[in-house]
Design a protein around this motif. Structure first.
Motif, PDB file in Angstrom:
ATOM      1  N   LYS A 114       0.673  -1.174   0.146  1.00 59.57           N
ATOM      2  CA  LYS A 114      -0.052  -0.128   0.006  1.00 59.57           C
ATOM      3  C   LYS A 114       0.815   1.417   0.088  1.00 59.57           C
ATOM      4  O   LYS A 114       1.988   1.211   0.568  1.00 59.57           O
ATOM      5  N   VAL A 115       0.585   2.170  -0.888  1.00 59.52           N
ATOM      6  CA  VAL A 115       1.223   3.481  -0.844  1.00 59.52           C
ATOM      7  C   VAL A 115       0.410   4.482  -0.188  1.00 59.52           C
ATOM      8  O   VAL A 115      -0.691   4.598  -0.543  1.00 59.52           O
ATOM      9  N   LEU A 116       0.863   5.283   1.073  1.00 60.23           N
ATOM     10  CA  LEU A 116       0.361   6.479   1.327  1.00 60.23           C
ATOM     11  C   LEU A 116       0.683   7.780   0.836  1.00 60.23           C
ATOM     12  O   LEU A 116       2.139   7.783   0.603  1.00 60.23           O
ATOM     13  N   VAL A 117      -0.035   8.548   0.248  1.00 60.53           N
ATOM     14  CA  VAL A 117       0.434   9.981  -0.434  1.00 60.53           C
ATOM     15  C   VAL A 117      -0.305  11.050   0.399  1.00 60.53           C
ATOM     16  O   VAL A 117      -1.535  10.859   0.652  1.00 60.53           O
ATOM     17  N   THR A 118       0.462  11.954   0.632  1.00 63.30           N
ATOM     18  CA  THR A 118      -0.040  13.289   1.337  1.00 63.30           C
ATOM     19  C   THR A 118      -0.192  14.307   0.486  1.00 63.30           C
ATOM     20  O   THR A 118       0.468  14.625  -0.458  1.00 63.30           O
TER      21      THR A 118
ATOM     22  N   ALA B 269      -4.662   8.618  -0.548  1.00 56.61           N
ATOM     23  CA  ALA B 269      -4.293   9.933  -0.174  1.00 56.61           C
ATOM     24  C   ALA B 269      -4.663  10.582   0.968  1.00 56.61           C
ATOM     25  O   ALA B 269      -5.841  10.278   1.437  1.00 56.61           O
ATOM     26  N   VAL B 270      -4.147  11.369   1.752  1.00 55.09           N
ATOM     27  CA  VAL B 270      -4.360  11.842   2.912  1.00 55.09           C
ATOM     28  C   VAL B 270      -4.142  13.533   3.017  1.00 55.09           C
ATOM     29  O   VAL B 270      -3.194  13.836   2.476  1.00 55.09           O
ATOM     30  N   SER B 271      -4.930  13.960   3.426  1.00 54.07           N
ATOM     31  CA  SER B 271      -4.768  15.501   3.681  1.00 54.07           C
ATOM     32  C   SER B 271      -5.299  15.827   5.054  1.00 54.07           C
ATOM     33  O   SER B 271      -5.996  15.064   5.804  1.00 54.07           O
ATOM     34  N   LEU B 272      -4.812  16.949   5.467  1.00 56.25           N
ATOM     35  CA  LEU B 272      -4.969  17.436   6.805  1.00 56.25           C
ATOM     36  C   LEU B 272      -5.396  19.027   6.805  1.00 56.25           C
ATOM     37  O   LEU B 272      -4.488  19.774   6.363  1.00 56.25           O
ATOM     38  N   GLY B 273      -6.526  19.278   7.493  1.00 56.72           N
ATOM     39  CA  GLY B 273      -6.838  20.807   7.531  1.00 56.72           C
ATOM     40  C   GLY B 273      -8.424  20.761   7.478  1.00 56.72           C
ATOM     41  O   GLY B 273      -9.062  19.900   7.772  1.00 56.72           O
ATOM     42  N   SER B 274      -8.828  21.907   7.060  1.00 52.68           N
ATOM     43  CA  SER B 274     -10.280  22.221   7.185  1.00 52.68           C
ATOM     44  C   SER B 274     -11.096  21.464   5.841  1.00 52.68           C
ATOM     45  O   SER B 274     -10.265  20.819   5.212  1.00 52.68           O
TER      46      SER B 274
ATOM     47  N   LEU C 264      -7.886  11.744  -6.114  1.00 45.82           N
ATOM     48  CA  LEU C 264      -8.573  10.548  -6.293  1.00 45.82           C
ATOM     49  C   LEU C 264      -8.850  10.680  -8.136  1.00 45.82           C
ATOM     50  O   LEU C 264      -8.700   9.572  -8.662  1.00 45.82           O
ATOM     51  N   ALA C 265      -8.927  11.951  -8.617  1.00 49.84           N
ATOM     52  CA  ALA C 265      -9.011  11.760  -9.903  1.00 49.84           C
ATOM     53  C   ALA C 265      -7.943  11.667 -10.729  1.00 49.84           C
ATOM     54  O   ALA C 265      -7.773  10.917 -11.694  1.00 49.84           O
ATOM     55  N   LEU C 266      -6.736  11.839 -10.103  1.00 53.28           N
ATOM     56  CA  LEU C 266      -5.297  11.400 -10.581  1.00 53.28           C
ATOM     57  C   LEU C 266      -5.006   9.982 -10.435  1.00 53.28           C
ATOM     58  O   LEU C 266      -4.077   9.615 -11.102  1.00 53.28           O
ATOM     59  N   GLY C 267      -5.783   9.220  -9.719  1.00 53.82           N
ATOM     60  CA  GLY C 267      -5.730   7.933  -9.620  1.00 53.82           C
ATOM     61  C   GLY C 267      -5.539   7.236  -8.277  1.00 53.82           C
ATOM     62  O   GLY C 267      -5.582   6.185  -8.035  1.00 53.82           O
ATOM     63  N   ALA C 268      -5.664   7.887  -7.346  1.00 54.85           N
ATOM     64  CA  ALA C 268      -5.634   7.544  -5.826  1.00 54.85           C
ATOM     65  C   ALA C 268      -7.006   6.874  -5.656  1.00 54.85           C
ATOM     66  O   ALA C 268      -7.665   7.077  -6.498  1.00 54.85           O
TER      67      ALA C 268
END
Ligand SMILES: Cc1cc2nc3c(=O)[nH]c(=O)nc-3n(C[C@H](O)[C@H](O)[C@H](O)COP(=O)(O)OP(=O)(O)OC[C@H]3O[C@@H](n4cnc5c(N)ncnc54)[C@H](O)[C@@H]3O)c2cc1C
Lengths: 309, 249
Positions: free
Chosen positions: B2-6, B60-65, B76-80
Motif C-alpha cells: 500500500k502507498v500512502l500519499v499526502t 491519499a491523506v490531507s490534513l486541514g479544514s 482521487l481523479a489523478l488515480g488514488a
C-alpha cells in the motif's frame, strides 16, 4: 546556556556555510559548541576549533556517520542535543534532511531557514517564496533551527582556540545505506558562496549554449547557476538550480541571462547586491528587480560581454 | 504494497501573496488555492507505482479544514483509490501534522509514504522527515528517482553537490523533488469517477493527537522592496556601469 552548531563538511573540509551558522548562533546568546559528525574528519574538527567564538568542538566519528545519513545523525544529535538551548545548522540539503528528524525526536518544532535573530527565541524567516517575512517565536525549551546562510555574515574562520572532545555515541539505525553519489566537480566557486554568479534560463536553448555564459564566468571568477526550466529541460544538472526550491544565493553580482523572473526564481536571488538581467523581452518580470537591464538577444549580448571584460 | 500519499492545500503557485495591512498574516481571502505542486508530484509517483503493479492501493491523506476535500478529490481523479481527511480548523504545525500522519500510518500500514519535499506556503521542508523520526522509517528526501526492489527502495536524491543514491529498508518515506516526474492532468471522466471514490473523515481527537502550538506567529511583514533599476542601451554601457557605478567587477 549553550548552543550546539552542526558543522557542514565532507569529512575533509569544513564548509563555509558553517561560519555563517556560527555567526547566527552567536546572536542567540550562549556558549557555542560545534558538532562534527562523520568519519575520518579530524581535520574538520581542527578547523572548527579555530572559528572565532567557538568554545568546544564535539567530534563523533564512525562509519555510520560518514554520509550524513539522516536516520543515524538525527539519533546522535537527539542524544547530545538535550543539553542545549539551541541546535542550529545551515539550511543545506544535508541539514534539511536530518534536522527535522532531530526536532521530532525532541518533540519540538523546527524553525526553518531563519534570516534574522530578533532575540534568543524569536526569529525572522521568509514564507511564500519570500513574498512575506514571518516573525516567529519558539515556545519550546530546545530550539531547532536551520539558518539561511545569505542572511548572516560569516564568523571569522581563524582566531578561536576551542577544545576538541571526542564523543563515542554510536547510533546506527541500520535502516538506510549509502549507495553512491554523483558530485559535480568544478573549478568554479560554489554557488552559495560565490561573489559573482551568472545564471542561464530556458532562453539558453540547450546545454551546449551554456558555454557562452561559462566563458563569462571564467573571466569574472563567477559561479554558474540556472533556472528550474533550464534544469528540467536537461540543459544543466539539478545542483545549479537557483530559487525557492533550489539554492538561495546573494552574491555581489547576479547576472540573469534568458530568465523571465518567475517568483520562484526571484525567491532564490533577489537579495543579491547588484542584479543584471539580459532578456530579449522588455516586459520580462526580471527587469522589475534588475539594477541594470539590457533588452537584447543573449546570443549577441553574451559573447560581446565576454569580449569586453 | 500500500502507498500512502499526502496532499496539502496551498495558495496556487502563480499567485503572489500579499501581507495583511495589520501584519497579522498573509491575506488568503479570495485567493486561488490548489494542491501543493510537490504533492502533485508525490501523487503522480504513487499512481505510477500502482500502474507498474508495485503498489496495490494508493491512499491519499490531507490534513486541514473541510475545503481540503477539493484537493483530495483531485488526488482521487489523478488515480488514488481512496482518501482520508484529518479535519481540523486549527493551525496545524508540521510536528502536529507528522504526529497525525504517524497515527494514520499505524492504522494503514503502508509500505511506502510519498510526500512533497516542501509546501510552497510555509516553505518549511520538514514534515516528511519528522514523520520519519516518529515512525522510525528511513527517508529518501528530495527524491528524483524511486525504485522499489523487494523489501528495499532505492532513491536518488537531489543534494547540493549533485545526486546521492541511498537504499532504504521498507517501510520508508520518500519526499519528492521537482525532477521526480511530470504530473499528469486529471481527465474529465476521471474527475467524475473520483466523486464516487471513498473519502473518510477523521478528527485529531479520533486519532488521539492533541493539537499543540510550538511556535507563535508574532507578525508577518512584506519583504524589503528592491529599488527600481535602469535599462542600459548596450553591452558597453552595462560594463561601464558595473565597473564605475556599481563597482562589482
Ligand atoms: C513548486 C515550484 C517550484 C519552483 N522552484 C523554482 C526554483 O527554485 N527556481 C526556478 O528558477 N524556478 C522554479 N520554479 C519554476 C518557475 O515558476 C518558472 O517556471 C521558471 O523559473 C522559469 O524559468 P525560465 O525563466 O528559465 O524560463 P521562462 O519563463 O520560459 O523564461 C525564458 C526567458 O528567456 C527569454 N529569452 C528567450 N530567448 C532569448 C534570447 N535569445 N535572448 C534573450 N532572452 C531570451 C524569454 O524572453 C523569457 O523571458 C518552480 C515552480 C514551481 C511550481
Amino acid at each position: 546556556m549553550a548552543i550546539l552548531v552542526i558543522a557542514e563538511h565532507d569529512n575533509s573540509e569544513l564548509k563555509p556555510a558553517t561560519l555563517n551558522t556560527v555567526a547566527a548562533a552567536a546572536q542567540m546568546g550562549g556558549d557555542l559548541h560545534v558538532l562534527v559528525a562523520g568519519a575520518g574528519c579530524q581535520s574538520v574538527a581542527d578547523a572548527a576549533a579555530k572559528i572565532q567564538g567557538v568554545s568546544q568542538v564535539l567530534l563523533a566519528e564512525d562509519a555510520c556517520y560518514e554520509h550524513q545519513l539522516a536516520e543515524n545523525i538525527s539519533l546522535l544529535i537527539n542524544e547530545l542535543g538535550k543539553d542545549y538551548t539551541h541546535i542550529v545548522a545551515a539550511a543545506t540539503t544535508s541539514a534539511k534532511n536530518f534536522m527535522p528528524r532531530v526536532a521530532a525526536l525532541l518533540d519540538v518544532a523546527q524553525i526553518s531557514e531563519i534570516i534574522r535573530v530578533e532575540s534568543a527565541d524569536t526569529f525572522d524567516r521568509p514564507i511564500y517564496a519570500g513574498n512575506a517575512i514571518a516573525t516567529v517565536q519558539s515556545l519550546d525549551s530546545i530550539k531547532v533551527i536551520t539558518v539561511r546562510t545569505t542572511g548572516f555574515d560569516a564568523a571569522a574562520a581563524e582566531g578561536g582556540s576551542a577544545t576538541v572532545r571526542a564523543v563515542s555515541m554510536l547510533h546506527n539505525a541500520a535502516t538506510s545505506a549509502f549507495v553512491g553519489a554523483e558530485i559535480a566537480k568544478s573549478d568554479r566557486p560554489e554557488l552559495t558562496s560565490a561573489q559573482v554568479i551568472i545564471s542561464g534560463g530556458r532562453g539558453m536553448g540547450n546545454g551546449e549554449n551554456f558555454a557562452l555564459i561559462e566563458k563569462v564566468a571564467d573571466k569574472l571568477g563567477a559561479a554558474v547557476g540556472a533556472s528550474r526550466a533550464a534544469v528540467d529541460a536537461g540543459f544543466v544538472p539539478n545542483d545549479m538550480q537557483v530559487g525557492q526550491t533550489g539554492k538561495i544565493v546573494a552574491p555581489d553580482l547576479y547576472i540573469a541571462v534568458g530568465i523571465s523572473g518567475a517568483i520562484q526564481h526571484l525567491a532564490g536571488m533577489k537579495d543579491s547586491k547588484v542584479i543584471v538581467a539580459i532578456n530579449k523581452d522588455e516586459e520580462a518580470p526580471i527587469f522589475q528587480v534588475a539594477d541594470y537591464g539590457l533588452v537584447a538577444d543573449l546570443f549577441e549580448a553574451v559573447p560581446q560581454l565576454e569580449q569586453q571584460l | 504494497m500500500k502507498v500512502l500519499v499526502t496532499v496539502k492545500r496551498v495558495i496556487d503557485y502563480n499567485v503572489k501573496v500579499r501581507v495583511k495591512s495589520d501584519n497579522s498574516d498573509v491575506d488568503l481571502n479570495n485567493v486561488k488555492m490548489a494542491m501543493n505542486p510537490f504533492c502533485e508530484i508525490a501523487v503522480e509517483e504513487a499512481v505510477r507505482l500502482k500502474e507498474a503493479g508495485i503498489a496495490t492501493e494508493v491512499v491519499a491523506v490531507s490534513l486541514g479544514s473541510k475545503v481540503c476535500q477539493e484537493q483530495l478529490r483531485t488526488a482521487l481523479a489523478l488515480g488514488a483509490d481512496r482518501a482520508i481527511l484529518v479535519e481540523s480548523d486549527e493551525i496545524l504545525e508540521s510536528l502536529t501534522v507528522a504526529k497525525l500522519l504517524q497515527k494514520v500510518v499505524d492504522d494503514e500500514k503502508p509500505g511506502l509514504v510519498i510526500m512533497g519535499k516542501q509546501a510552497i506556503d510555509t516553505d518549511n521542508n520538514q514534515t516528511g522527515q519528522m514523520l520519519g523520526a516518529l515512525t522510525g522509517f528511513p527517508q529518501g528526501a528530495f527524491a528524483s528517482d524511486v525504485k522499489v526492489d523487494g523489501d528495499k527502495v532505492q532513491v536518488i536524491r537531489e543534494v547540493d553537490g549533485g545526486l546521492q543514491t541511498v537504499s532504504l529498508t521498507l517501510p520508508a518515506i520518500v519526499t519528492s523533488d521537482l525532477r521526480l516526474n511530470e504530473p499528469r492532468y486529471a481527465s474529465l471522466p476521471n474527475i467524475m469517477k473520483a466523486k464516487k471514490k471513498p473519502l473518510d473523515i477523521k478528527t485529531p481527537a479520533d486519532l488521539g493527537v492533541e493539537v499543540k502550538s510550538h511556535t507563535r506567529l508574532v507578525k508577518v511583514s512584506p519583504p524589503a522592496e528592491r529599488k527600481a533599476g535602469i535599462k542600459v542601451a548596450s553591452v558597453e554601457a552595462l560594463v561601464d556601469k558595473l565597473k564605475n557605478e556599481a563597482k562589482v567587477i
